[in-house]
Design a protein around this motif. Structure first.
Motif, PDB file in Angstrom:
ATOM      1  N   GLU A 145     108.993 -29.780  20.411  1.00 13.36           N
ATOM      2  CA  GLU A 145     107.822 -30.277  21.134  1.00 13.36           C
ATOM      3  C   GLU A 145     108.052 -30.370  22.644  1.00 13.36           C
TER       4      GLU A 145
ATOM      5  N   THR B   7     112.482 -34.738  17.521  1.00 12.64           N
ATOM      6  CA  THR B   7     111.569 -35.013  16.403  1.00 12.64           C
ATOM      7  C   THR B   7     112.345 -35.802  15.366  1.00 12.64           C
TER       8      THR B   7
ATOM      9  N   THR C 178     102.632 -41.257  15.764  1.00 11.77           N
ATOM     10  CA  THR C 178     103.073 -39.911  16.115  1.00 11.77           C
ATOM     11  C   THR C 178     104.337 -39.959  16.964  1.00 11.77           C
ATOM     12  N   MET C 179     104.490 -40.995  17.773  1.00 13.52           N
ATOM     13  CA  MET C 179     105.635 -41.096  18.690  1.00 13.52           C
ATOM     14  C   MET C 179     106.420 -42.376  18.430  1.00 13.52           C
TER      15      MET C 179
ATOM     16  N   TRP D 102      98.266 -43.106  22.100  1.00 13.33           N
ATOM     17  CA  TRP D 102      99.493 -42.786  21.385  1.00 13.33           C
ATOM     18  C   TRP D 102     100.313 -44.066  21.228  1.00 13.33           C
TER      19      TRP D 102
ATOM     20  N   THR E  92     109.086 -37.677  18.041  1.00 14.96           N
ATOM     21  CA  THR E  92     107.798 -37.550  17.361  1.00 14.96           C
ATOM     22  C   THR E  92     108.020 -37.509  15.862  1.00 14.96           C
TER      23      THR E  92
ATOM     24  N   ARG F 100     101.955 -33.671  18.011  1.00 16.17           N
ATOM     25  CA  ARG F 100     103.321 -33.997  18.421  1.00 16.17           C
ATOM     26  C   ARG F 100     103.606 -33.472  19.828  1.00 16.17           C
TER      27      ARG F 100
ATOM     28  N   THR G 108     104.153 -35.822  23.210  1.00 15.00           N
ATOM     29  CA  THR G 108     105.339 -35.633  24.059  1.00 15.00           C
ATOM     30  C   THR G 108     104.923 -35.380  25.506  1.00 15.00           C
TER      31      THR G 108
END
Length: 585
Positions: free
Chosen positions: A103, A201, A210-211, A246, A289, A298, A302
Motif C-alpha cells: 500500500e 499490512t 482499515t488502519m 479512517w 492496514t 487500504r 495509507t
C-alpha cells in the motif's frame, strides 16, 4: 461493489490528469505498481518538477539493483545539512520492506505527485522535507506472485516478503546482513530524520478498522520525546485520521483468543525499523492496514495517514524540535542505559475498540471447533491497552569501548551507523572492564540466518589489558550514537552483536588437557597455592555431587590455572572507564 467504493475514494481528492495516474489508479483499485513502473514514475516526476523533487540512487541491494532516494522540499533542496540550517523537520517514509504489503508504495507515488502538482498540498513542504524510499526490498518486489499472502485481500499480484537472500529485512536493522540494510543505514544517518514511517499490512485478528498503528514504544524513548509522542503527536494523528473517516486503533496484538482480552503494545527491539530509529532519538511509526479490507481503501488510508503525518509534523514543528533537542541533551548526560524490556502488566490504558464478535463453529477441514469473526455482530467496547514497558537489564555507560581490529566486521557496521572509530597508533596497556560469559541460551533453530543467544549471564572483571596499533577505540561522547553503541556492544542487550552471533568464536575452547597428564600439574598447583586448595575444599563441602566427581574437580582446577586459555568465554570488546583519551603511558 469494489468499483463503486474505489470511485468514491477517488472523489476525496482532485482527480489527477490522465498522464499522471499511477498503475493503482488506472488498474481499478486492485493493482500495485511493479518495480519498473514505480521507479519510472518517480523519474518522470523528477524530470517534470525538479524545483521540488529530486531522485538519486542510494546504494546497492542484494538484488543487484539500486535503492532509490526521493527528496521532496519546498525549493528542491536535497542536502541534509542545508535542510537542518533552514530549520526544517525531516519526515522519512520507507515502503516495500515487505513487498506483499504494497500500500505504501502506491500511496507514496500518489502523495509525491500531489505534493508537487497541488498548490494547497505543496505548502506542506514549507517546513518539512520528505524523504521517500520508494521500495526498500527491491529484491522481494521483483519476485512477483499472487499466492504467498494467503491471509490478504488483494492486490491481484504483489511481491514477496523475503529478499534475494531470503531475509526478512525488518529483522535486519542491527545485524545488517543485507546490502539493502547497509544502504539504508547510510541513508538514515545522512538524514537523521525527526520522524520515520515504514508502511505495512497486518496479519492477525479481524476487526472494523482499515488502519492500525505501531508507534515507537514511549517507555523506551527519552522522557521528553516519550511525553511529546503520547501527549501531542499521537492524539493529533488519531484525531485527524478520525476526521478523514479512517478511525485508527493501536496495532492489534493480544495474548488470548480475541482482541477483547487486551491489546499489548508491540516491543520493537532494534532489529525492527522503529526500534532502530529510537536508538537515534527518531520517533518511528509502522502504519499497518488490515489485510482483509479491500486493497483500494487500504491504499487510500495509507495515503491519508502519510498526508496526516506531514501535516502534523509541520503543525508541531517547534514542539517536535524542542522535544528532540531535550532528548539529545538528556542522552548526552545519561549514565545508565536499559538494555532489555518486559511488558508492565500492572499498567494499562483503555481504548474503545471496534471489533467483531469472535465465535466458533465446526471446521470443514478437521471437524474440530474453529474461530471465526462474525461480521453480523460488530461491537464497540472498552478494551485494555497494555502500553508500558519496564527495563529488566541495564548497564552503566563506559567512557569508551575498545575493539580489537580482528573484529573488522563489527567495526564496519559501527562506522556505517554513525560511530567514530579511532585506531590506536601505539601499543597501549590500561586497566579495563571485561566480561566473561558464564551462561547463555541459544535458539535451536536458525532465525534470519543466525542462532540467537539470550538469557546471557556475565561475570565482570577489571584487568590490565594490552591493545595494539590498529585496534579501535569508540568514545561515548555527546556527539556519538551513545544508545546505539550501548545496545549493540553490551552483550546482554536483546539485539546486541553478541546476541546475533558475531562473537561466537570465543565460545569455543581451543586448548584443553589430557587427564592423566594434568593430574600431576593440578596436584603441584594446589601444593603451591594453598588459597586455591582452600577454595576447592569449600566447594566440595558445599556441593556433594561436585565432591564425588573427580573429573569436575580437575576441570575446576584447570579453569583456575595458568594453563587455561584467557580468551575462552571472554568478550573481546573491553570497557574503558578512564578520562580523556586512551593513550600509551
Amino acid at each position: 461493489m469494489l468499483t463503486l467504493l474505489f470511485a468514491a475514494l477517488l472523489m476525496t481528492t482532485p482527480t489527477p490528469p490522465a498522464e499522471w495516474r499511477t498503475p493503482f489508479e488506472t488498474g481499478g483499485g486492485n493493482t500495485t505498481a511493479t518495480h519498473a513502473e514505480c521507479i519510472a514514475y518517480y523519474q518522470k516526476l523528477t524530470k517534470a518538477y525538479p524545483q521540488q523533487l529530486q531522485m538519486a540512487e542510494a546504494g546497492p541491494t542484494d538484488a543487484g539493483q539500486p535503492l532509490h532516494e526521493v527528496v521532496l522540499s519546498a525549493d528542491g533542496d536535497a542536502d541534509p545539512a542545508s535542510t537542518r540550517r533552514k530549520n526544517r523537520r525531516v519526515l522519512f517514509i520507507q515502503n516495500g520492506i515487505h513487498p506483499g504489503e504494497p500500500e505504501g508504495i502506491d500511496a507514496s507515488m500518489m502523495l509525491a505527485r500531489d505534493l508537487v502538482q497541488q498548490p494547497k498540498l505543496r505548502k506542506l513542504l514549507a517546513g518539512v522535507t520528505v524523504v521517500i524510499v520508494p521500495v526498500y526490498n527491491v529484491d522481494g518486489m521483483l519476485n512477483r506472485n499472487a499466492t504467498t499472502r494467503a491471509n490478504q485481500n488483494g492486490p491481484a499480484a504483489y511481491g514477496f516478503r523475503g529478499n534475494a537472500r531470503h531475509l526478512d529485512l525488518n529483522r535486519d536493522y542491527i545485524k545488517q546482513d543485507s546490502r539493502n540494510a547497509r544502504s539504508f543505514a547510510a541513508l538514515f544517518q545522512k538524514w537523521q530524520p525527526d520522524v520515520f514511517v515504514e508502511t505495512h499490512t497486518s496479519n492477525g485478528a479481524d476487526y472494523q478498522y482499515t488502519m492500525t498503528l505501531i508507534a515507537t514504544q514511549h517507555s523506551k524513548l527519552a522522557p521528553a520525546l516519550g511525553s511529546y509522542l503520547q501527549t501531542q503527536l499521537l492524539p493529533a494523528l488519531y484525531k485527524s485520521m478520525e476526521q478523514k473517516k479512517w478511525p485508527m486503533t493501536p496495532y492489534v496484538d493480544f495474548d488470548g483468543q480475541t482482541p477483547e482480552s487486551g491489546l499489548r503494545a508491540f516491543l520493537e527491539t532494534p532489529r525492527y525499523s522503529t526500534g532502530y530509529a529510537a536508538l537515534f532519538n527518531t520517533i518511528g511509526f509502522m502504519p499497518e492496514t488490515h489485510m482483509l479490507k479491500a486493497f483500494a481503501p487500504r491504499v487510500h488510508a495509507t495515503y491519508d495517514f502519510l498526508k496526516t503525518m506531514l501535516e502534523t509534523v509541520g503543525q508541531q514543528s517547534q514542539a517536535l524540535a524542542a522535544a528532540k533537542e531535550a532528548a539529545n541533551t538528556a542522552l548526552a548526560a545519561q549514565t545508565a542505559f536499559p538494555l532489555a524490556w518486559a511488558l508492565d502488566e500492572t499498567q494499562h490504558e483503555t481504548v474503545q475498540f471496534r471489533g467483531y464478535e469472535g465465535r466458533t463453529k465446526p471446521s470443514e477441514v478437521s471437524g474440530q471447533p474453529r474461530l471465526y469473526y462474525d461480521h453480523a455482530a460488530p461491537f464497540t467496547r472498552p478494551v485494555k491497552h497494555f502500553n508500558t514497558y519496564k527495563p529488566t537489564v541495564s548497564a552503566r555507560r563506559p567512557s569508551a569501548y575498545v575493539i580489537p581490529q580482528a573484529w573488522g566486521e563489527v567495526a564496519e557496521i559501527l562506522r556505517r551507523n554513525g560511530a567514530t572509530l579511532v585506531p590506536l597508533t601505539a601499543e597501549v596497556t590500561a586497566p579495563v572492564e571485561v566480561y566473561y560469559f558464564e551462561d547463555y541460551k541459544t535458539s535451536p533453530r536458525a532465525y534470519e540466518g543466525h542462532y540467537l543467544h539470550s538469557q546471557i549471564k556475565l561475570r565482570t572483571a577489571t584487568e590490565t589489558a594490552t591493545f595494539h596499533p590498529g585496534d579501535f577505540v569508540v568514545y561515548l561522547t555527546a556527539n556519538s550514537p551513545i544508545r546505539y553503541l550501548m545496545e549493540t556492544l553490551e552483550p546482554q542487550a536483546t539485539d546486541s552483536f553478541f546476541a546475533w552471533g558475531f562473537f561466537d568464536s570465543v565460545l569455543q575452547q581451543k586448548e584443553h588437557f589430557s587427564d592423566y597428564v594434568f593430574e600431576d600439574l593440578a596436584a603441584d598447583l594446589l601444593r603451591r597455592n594453598p588459597q586455591l586448595r582452600e577454595r576447592l575444599e569449600q566447594l566440595k563441602k558445599q556441593n556433594p555431587a561436585f565432591a564425588g566427581n573427580g573429573a569436575a574437580q580437575l576441570e575446576w582446577v584447570y579453569l583456575n590455572s595458568p594453563q587455561h586459555e584467557a580468551g575462552f568465554n571472554r568478550y573481546p570488546v573491553a570497557r574503558w572507564l578512564g578520562q580523556g583519551q586512551l593513550a600509551a603511558n
